[in-house]
Motif scaffolding. Sequence first.
Motif, PDB file in Angstrom:
ATOM      1  N   ASP A  20       1.035  -1.236  -0.027  1.00  0.00           N
ATOM      2  CA  ASP A  20       0.064   0.089  -0.189  1.00  0.00           C
ATOM      3  C   ASP A  20       0.704   1.004  -0.195  1.00  0.00           C
ATOM      4  O   ASP A  20       0.639   2.259  -0.436  1.00  0.00           O
ATOM      5  N   ASP A  21       1.983   0.982   0.769  1.00  0.00           N
ATOM      6  CA  ASP A  21       2.922   2.257   0.796  1.00  0.00           C
ATOM      7  C   ASP A  21       3.316   2.555  -0.971  1.00  0.00           C
ATOM      8  O   ASP A  21       3.766   3.636  -1.240  1.00  0.00           O
ATOM      9  N   LEU A  22       3.662   1.504  -1.461  1.00  0.00           N
ATOM     10  CA  LEU A  22       4.191   1.618  -2.887  1.00  0.00           C
ATOM     11  C   LEU A  22       3.144   2.223  -3.707  1.00  0.00           C
ATOM     12  O   LEU A  22       3.416   2.997  -4.607  1.00  0.00           O
ATOM     13  N   ASP A  23       1.767   1.680  -3.357  1.00  0.00           N
ATOM     14  CA  ASP A  23       0.608   2.404  -4.108  1.00  0.00           C
ATOM     15  C   ASP A  23       0.398   3.852  -3.971  1.00  0.00           C
ATOM     16  O   ASP A  23       0.223   4.620  -4.795  1.00  0.00           O
ATOM     17  N   GLU A  24       0.775   4.344  -2.571  1.00  0.00           N
ATOM     18  CA  GLU A  24       0.802   5.703  -2.599  1.00  0.00           C
ATOM     19  C   GLU A  24       1.789   6.222  -3.233  1.00  0.00           C
ATOM     20  O   GLU A  24       1.354   7.409  -3.771  1.00  0.00           O
ATOM     21  N   VAL A  97      -6.609   9.696   4.120  1.00  0.00           N
ATOM     22  CA  VAL A  97      -7.765  10.233   3.232  1.00  0.00           C
ATOM     23  C   VAL A  97      -7.734  11.551   3.051  1.00  0.00           C
ATOM     24  O   VAL A  97      -8.108  12.093   2.172  1.00  0.00           O
ATOM     25  N   ILE A  98      -6.928  12.384   4.233  1.00  0.00           N
ATOM     26  CA  ILE A  98      -6.659  13.789   4.017  1.00  0.00           C
ATOM     27  C   ILE A  98      -5.727  14.056   2.786  1.00  0.00           C
ATOM     28  O   ILE A  98      -6.039  14.901   1.994  1.00  0.00           O
ATOM     29  N   LYS A  99      -4.789  13.204   2.630  1.00  0.00           N
ATOM     30  CA  LYS A  99      -3.806  13.320   1.661  1.00  0.00           C
ATOM     31  C   LYS A  99      -4.619  13.165   0.269  1.00  0.00           C
ATOM     32  O   LYS A  99      -4.060  14.014  -0.798  1.00  0.00           O
ATOM     33  N   ARG A 100      -5.110  12.031   0.245  1.00  0.00           N
ATOM     34  CA  ARG A 100      -6.146  11.960  -0.960  1.00  0.00           C
ATOM     35  C   ARG A 100      -6.876  13.127  -1.632  1.00  0.00           C
ATOM     36  O   ARG A 100      -7.112  13.297  -2.466  1.00  0.00           O
ATOM     37  N   ILE A 101      -7.723  13.609  -0.580  1.00  0.00           N
ATOM     38  CA  ILE A 101      -8.583  14.766  -0.754  1.00  0.00           C
ATOM     39  C   ILE A 101      -7.717  15.952  -1.067  1.00  0.00           C
ATOM     40  O   ILE A 101      -8.106  16.819  -1.974  1.00  0.00           O
ATOM     41  N   PHE A 144      -9.748  19.280   9.453  1.00  0.00           N
ATOM     42  CA  PHE A 144      -8.834  19.347  10.494  1.00  0.00           C
ATOM     43  C   PHE A 144      -8.713  17.919  10.810  1.00  0.00           C
ATOM     44  O   PHE A 144      -9.433  16.926  10.937  1.00  0.00           O
ATOM     45  N   ASP A 145      -7.297  17.698  10.968  1.00  0.00           N
ATOM     46  CA  ASP A 145      -6.662  16.419  11.315  1.00  0.00           C
ATOM     47  C   ASP A 145      -6.637  16.327  12.634  1.00  0.00           C
ATOM     48  O   ASP A 145      -5.797  16.659  13.403  1.00  0.00           O
ATOM     49  N   ARG A 146      -7.629  15.746  13.431  1.00  0.00           N
ATOM     50  CA  ARG A 146      -7.998  15.735  14.916  1.00  0.00           C
ATOM     51  C   ARG A 146      -8.649  17.283  15.015  1.00  0.00           C
ATOM     52  O   ARG A 146      -8.072  18.171  14.180  1.00  0.00           O
ATOM     53  N   SER A 147      -9.323  17.360  16.113  1.00  0.00           N
ATOM     54  CA  SER A 147     -10.088  18.789  16.216  1.00  0.00           C
ATOM     55  C   SER A 147     -10.279  18.810  17.685  1.00  0.00           C
ATOM     56  O   SER A 147      -9.568  18.459  18.610  1.00  0.00           O
ATOM     57  N   TRP A 148     -11.133  19.960  17.985  1.00  0.00           N
ATOM     58  CA  TRP A 148     -11.753  20.067  19.207  1.00  0.00           C
ATOM     59  C   TRP A 148     -12.205  19.135  20.024  1.00  0.00           C
ATOM     60  O   TRP A 148     -12.326  18.906  21.383  1.00  0.00           O
ATOM     61  N   TYR A 149     -12.254  17.937  19.322  1.00  0.00           N
ATOM     62  CA  TYR A 149     -12.698  16.689  19.906  1.00  0.00           C
ATOM     63  C   TYR A 149     -11.739  15.782  20.843  1.00  0.00           C
ATOM     64  O   TYR A 149     -11.703  14.823  21.332  1.00  0.00           O
ATOM     65  N   ASN A 150     -10.271  16.322  20.712  1.00  0.00           N
ATOM     66  CA  ASN A 150      -9.336  16.028  21.368  1.00  0.00           C
ATOM     67  C   ASN A 150      -9.863  16.024  22.852  1.00  0.00           C
ATOM     68  O   ASN A 150      -9.478  15.068  23.567  1.00  0.00           O
ATOM     69  N   CYS A 263     -15.209   7.630   1.907  1.00  0.00           N
ATOM     70  CA  CYS A 263     -15.103   8.786   2.601  1.00  0.00           C
ATOM     71  C   CYS A 263     -15.052  10.012   1.343  1.00  0.00           C
ATOM     72  O   CYS A 263     -16.077  10.591   1.628  1.00  0.00           O
ATOM     73  N   ILE A 264     -14.428   9.932   0.460  1.00  0.00           N
ATOM     74  CA  ILE A 264     -14.476  10.846  -0.530  1.00  0.00           C
ATOM     75  C   ILE A 264     -15.726  10.835  -1.253  1.00  0.00           C
ATOM     76  O   ILE A 264     -16.589  11.957  -1.489  1.00  0.00           O
ATOM     77  N   HIS A 265     -16.339   9.901  -1.625  1.00  0.00           N
ATOM     78  CA  HIS A 265     -17.611   9.547  -2.495  1.00  0.00           C
ATOM     79  C   HIS A 265     -18.621  10.166  -1.467  1.00  0.00           C
ATOM     80  O   HIS A 265     -19.614  11.159  -2.046  1.00  0.00           O
ATOM     81  N   HIS A 266     -18.726   9.948  -0.324  1.00  0.00           N
ATOM     82  CA  HIS A 266     -19.786  10.488   0.687  1.00  0.00           C
ATOM     83  C   HIS A 266     -19.580  12.360   0.873  1.00  0.00           C
ATOM     84  O   HIS A 266     -20.394  12.703   0.818  1.00  0.00           O
ATOM     85  N   LEU A 267     -18.352  12.547   0.879  1.00  0.00           N
ATOM     86  CA  LEU A 267     -18.084  13.942   1.010  1.00  0.00           C
ATOM     87  C   LEU A 267     -18.661  14.692  -0.114  1.00  0.00           C
ATOM     88  O   LEU A 267     -19.207  15.861   0.184  1.00  0.00           O
ATOM     89  N   LEU A 268     -18.399  14.376  -1.458  1.00  0.00           N
ATOM     90  CA  LEU A 268     -18.855  14.991  -2.537  1.00  0.00           C
ATOM     91  C   LEU A 268     -20.545  14.838  -2.465  1.00  0.00           C
ATOM     92  O   LEU A 268     -20.955  15.935  -3.154  1.00  0.00           O
ATOM     93  N   GLY A 269     -21.053  14.133  -1.706  1.00  0.00           N
ATOM     94  CA  GLY A 269     -22.597  13.979  -1.776  1.00  0.00           C
ATOM     95  C   GLY A 269     -23.143  15.070  -0.716  1.00  0.00           C
ATOM     96  O   GLY A 269     -24.340  15.191  -0.694  1.00  0.00           O
ATOM     97  N   GLN A 270     -21.953  15.760  -0.019  1.00  0.00           N
ATOM     98  CA  GLN A 270     -22.620  16.650   1.257  1.00  0.00           C
ATOM     99  C   GLN A 270     -22.921  17.901   0.763  1.00  0.00           C
ATOM    100  O   GLN A 270     -23.399  18.995   1.554  1.00  0.00           O
ATOM    101  N   MET A 271     -22.642  18.216  -0.554  1.00  0.00           N
ATOM    102  CA  MET A 271     -22.344  19.520  -1.246  1.00  0.00           C
ATOM    103  C   MET A 271     -23.232  19.532  -2.519  1.00  0.00           C
ATOM    104  O   MET A 271     -23.020  18.696  -3.439  1.00  0.00           O
ATOM    105  N   PRO A 272     -24.128  20.575  -2.806  1.00  0.00           N
ATOM    106  CA  PRO A 272     -24.778  20.486  -3.876  1.00  0.00           C
ATOM    107  C   PRO A 272     -23.837  21.254  -4.992  1.00  0.00           C
ATOM    108  O   PRO A 272     -24.616  22.109  -5.889  1.00  0.00           O
TER     109      PRO A 272
END
Length: 307
Positions: A20-24, A97-101, A144-150, A263-272
């Motif tokens: 997977d690292d190679l794939d990255e 996933v943040i890196k891919r976004i 936010f890569d971690r957030s106030w939910y710390n 995750c990316i597919h779902h994110l795209l569906g959250q905005m019109p």
Amino acid sequence: MSLTPTDDELMRRLHRDLRDDLDEEIELEFEDRHLDALAAAEGRPSTDGDAQSRQLYFRELLRLQAELVRLQDWVVATRHKVVILFEGRDAAGKGGVIKRITQRLNPRVCRVAALPAPNDRERTQWYFQRYVSHLPAGGEIVLFDRSWYNRAGVERVMGFCTDDQYEEFFRSAPEFERMLVRSGIQVIKYWFSISDDEQRVRFLARIHDPLKQWKLSPMDLESRRRWEDYTRAKEVMLERTHIPEAPWWIVAADDKKRARLNCIHHLLGQMPYQEVEQPLIALPERERHEDYTRNPVAPELFVPEVY
């Protein structure tokens, strides 16, 4: 209850992690025209099921990333404001996933906030204060890569906050997020969920890979020991901060690649978002002046061509 993998199974999964690292790295180089040659590049026949699944992953990732570019254009055009929170256990795949976004987006539009532990001054501030300066302006996306939910997770489990501070967080966090939404900021919250066994394997992969050992901190190792404490903290957090204005979304993350795509597919569906018409770009001719002469560069200024 999941079974402890055998040594052979463990080695197989560690090798899968290395692959997977190679794939990255391959991801950074791919364009659409390269996809048909992926199976050959793998050195295996295209009928190999594993090669086919990896080909599908790359194809879908690039397709979704193209949609993210369209989303970005729409965000800029409409001056939309978006905050996306990524939470989960250590090694759950948030960074992946943040890196891919962000990989193919404009960093001036889509940026990442990954705050370190608060310093002495910040610990005396209103708890949410240090996060406010990272919130988006119009036409921006902040991840936010971690957030106030710390406070609901690591601070609670490791004893970095008092019981009163913990309870105050649960009174304040929903109101804080409602306030953001009322101000026009869309808040999207993801929790990346991995199993006990999968986290163990990922930690072992980091321990045995010199290129990954920096990812392991003493806090990460302690979180492994306190798995059940983190589970209880997560359950309370989800129950007390899942609100209609900013609901939690759970990403099944034992399979890294599926988690990224889902995750990316779902994110795209959250905005019109819609396609934004872009002006045609014409490359201007370079101006040339007879009185201009390029100055020579001293040879010692050049980087040696070792390769």
